[in-house]
Every structure is written in structure tokens, then in C-alpha cells.
Design an enzyme around this catalytic site. Sequence first.
Site, PDB file in Angstrom:
ATOM      1  CG  ASP A 238      -2.014   1.017   1.158  1.00 12.31           C
ATOM      2  OD1 ASP A 238      -2.057   1.778   0.171  1.00 12.31           O
ATOM      3  OD2 ASP A 238      -2.841   1.065   2.087  1.00 12.31           O
TER       4      ASP A 238
ATOM      5  CG  ASP B  13      -2.723   3.952  -4.168  1.00 14.75           C
ATOM      6  OD1 ASP B  13      -3.661   3.169  -4.446  1.00 14.75           O
ATOM      7  OD2 ASP B  13      -2.807   4.828  -3.281  1.00 14.75           O
ATOM      8  CD  GLU B  14      -5.370  -0.779  -2.350  1.00 13.29           C
ATOM      9  OE1 GLU B  14      -5.212  -1.603  -1.427  1.00 13.29           O
ATOM     10  OE2 GLU B  14      -6.319   0.037  -2.393  1.00 13.29           O
TER      11      GLU B  14
END
Length: 414
Positions: free
Chosen positions: A11, A107-108
Site C-alpha cells: 500500500d 497505488d496498491e
Amino acid sequence: MSQRRVIFHIDMNSFYASVEMSYDPTLRGKPLAIAGNVEERRGIIVTSSYEARAKGVKTTMPVWRAKRLCPELLLMKPNHERYRQASRALFELLGSYTPLVQPVSIDEGYLDVTSYLPIKHPYELAKDIQTRIKLELDLPCSIGIAPNKFLAKMASDMKKPNGITILRKRDIKQMLWPLPISEMYGIGRRTVDKWEKRGIKTIGDLANANQLDVQGWFGTNGRKLHDRANGIDDRPVDPEAIYEFKTIGHSTTLKQNTKNMALIERSFESLAESVSKRLKKKEVLARGIQVTIRYHDWKTVTRSQKVTNPIQSSEEIFEVATALFTKAWNQESVRLIGISSYDLIEQQHAYKQLDLFHYKEDMKEEKIANTLKEIHARFGEDILHKGTASTWKSKDESARESGSSFRKDFLEPE
């Protein structure tokens, strides 16, 4: 008997703001926020640096309120191409460790690193990945380590920024169960009150509740969440999942072929309500709407449009759908119409750019929608309806452990 797994959830911390700080190092250490519209009172906060968060600035907060809390706040518009480039570099780096990488947003993502267990301790592997991301991309991240995707996701939220957290099944009573139900991944902000009214105020309350009761209250999704609160999640890390075309739609065959625009609009209104209800149930928003038109001679056409901001309400879906229909309709009699929503995004990753004239209205609509939802939950769906277009319309996120404990928790069969 199945082999235990080692799953990482990566994350990125304050991703948009961190990318901007990497691009312009003079921004480091300053309260920075990315907003849909950086002008005073004309947008909401998409993400913010930890310096801004320390002043009370939060995601989805109106810009005017963020500036009031933090007068020195630096505001920047999103640079989506810059973020996409950083995301591509991130997942290329992760792909160098294992082909079992599943991105879930820009973004993860998840990694299945079970194959590393005989040769490298999971904590050391996570530390190596975290260090490389920082050195090569100049970006911070947190990593959750667990036997399944749900626990890995929860673990990555436990220590930010730059954290590495191990969450084993035998640790869930101490580390997971005390958390409020609102912090459980998979439970939306709007449904927290419903859980609490059933006496489920912590993740432990859910884990210890009767599964049949939970399923009766919240359906199949309730049963899945009960399993996850008890550390059960068999979902694989699927590298292909991100490429699936996700859509939610409904269509209707009209009682007779018609050119009656009022009748067609009423049918579109009903379809928009059905699509909206399913979007809300799945807690996703749509970034695109498609309409289908089948004429009396069975000729079928489709028209689609991407929207500026992700949408979910029936009114917004209706507005886009009818505009598409009006533009595409050849004035011949219509037999069937349909609305599909596509390019879906989870609510937690969506944001809306509120302008000067609409942000108050949007806050009011949120209250109206929640009130209607509460009335329907208490008295049934038929007790109150929104009007048609001609009547009233509501706008509706450890310490290192020994190798033997990891083998016990992740690798040995049940």
C-alpha cells in the site's frame, strides 16, 4: 489439506502527494494536499501528506475546510499521467519478484510470495521490496504480511507510513478483533450504523456473532465478512483480475414498440434506479455509462460515454443515459432499452470534484440519500419513493518473527 500461503499487500503511502514530493523535493516536510479543484471552496481533498493530516486534513474534506484547519496548506491539482507512470514503475518492480501480482488500484496490490518461504524470511523479503521502492522510485509504502488477502490488507493499514506488519491467524484476537467495525475492509462507511445497531461494534463482535444471524441480516456478503473476521479468505492472488471488464447493467423490453418519449424516459428512470441500487450495494461507482437501443426491426445500437467524475446516483445515471439516447435515437419505434455502468471503481478510491455552486448541494444530497436509505431499511422499499422527472426528485488501513513460527502459521497444513 492445503498449503498455507504468504501474501503481501503493498500500500503506497499518500501516493499522489508522495509522487509530487518525489518530482519536487522542495515540497518535502510541508503540508501538501491534492485536490480536484485547487481554488478556494471549489473541490475536495483527494489525498494529503502526513504533515497535512497531522493538522486534521482528511481525504474527501472540502478544500475550504482543509484551508481553515491548515492555513499554510499547499494545494495542487492531480497530475494523472505522472501518477500512472509511477504506478507502472511500481508494478514492474513488484513483477520482478513474482508473476503472482494482482494490482487492485493505481497505488496498491497483492503479491503471493509463498515460493520464497524456503529461501527467504517474509519479513526480510518485505523489507527488501520496501527499500527498493524507496531507493528506485523515491516513494514510501507500507506492507502487510499474512496468510491471505484480507489479513494482508488489514495488516498494511496498521502501521503507516513505512510500516511492515505481520498478521498471523493466531494473532487476530489481539491485533484485529479490538478494531472498530468501521475499520474492517469490506464494510462501507454508510453501512456502519446498520452493523452497530445489531450490536456489532468491533471486528471481534462480528467474528463471534452467529454466522446464520449475520447472513440473515446482511446476506451472502455478511457471511463472507464473518469468515474474514475469523481470518478465513481463500481468494487467490489473480494477476488477470484487473483486466476483467466489470459492468453493472439492466435492460427492459417495452410493453409495445413506442416513440413516446415520456414513456421511454420513465423506463430509463426505472433502469437508472436499478443500476444505482446495485452500484451502492457493491460499494462501487461508475466512470462510464452505456445505453442500448433495440428498434422495432431488431436493429440494435449502443452508445457510451466516460464521465468526468465517478457516479452512483440514479439521477446522474439517468441524466447521462437520456442524453446518450437523445443523441443516438433515429426517431423510429423502440422495442428495448438498457443502461450499463462500466469502468467501476471502489468508493474508497473515488473522489468527486465539487465546484463552487454544487459542493453544499452535494453534502445535502448525501444526507437525503442516507435518510431515504434508513427509512427503507426500517419500513420497507415501498414506504417512500423518489418522484419521476415531472415530480419531486432528490439529488441523491511488527516486529520480526522467527522462521519456525512463520512455517507454522503460513506453510503447515490445517
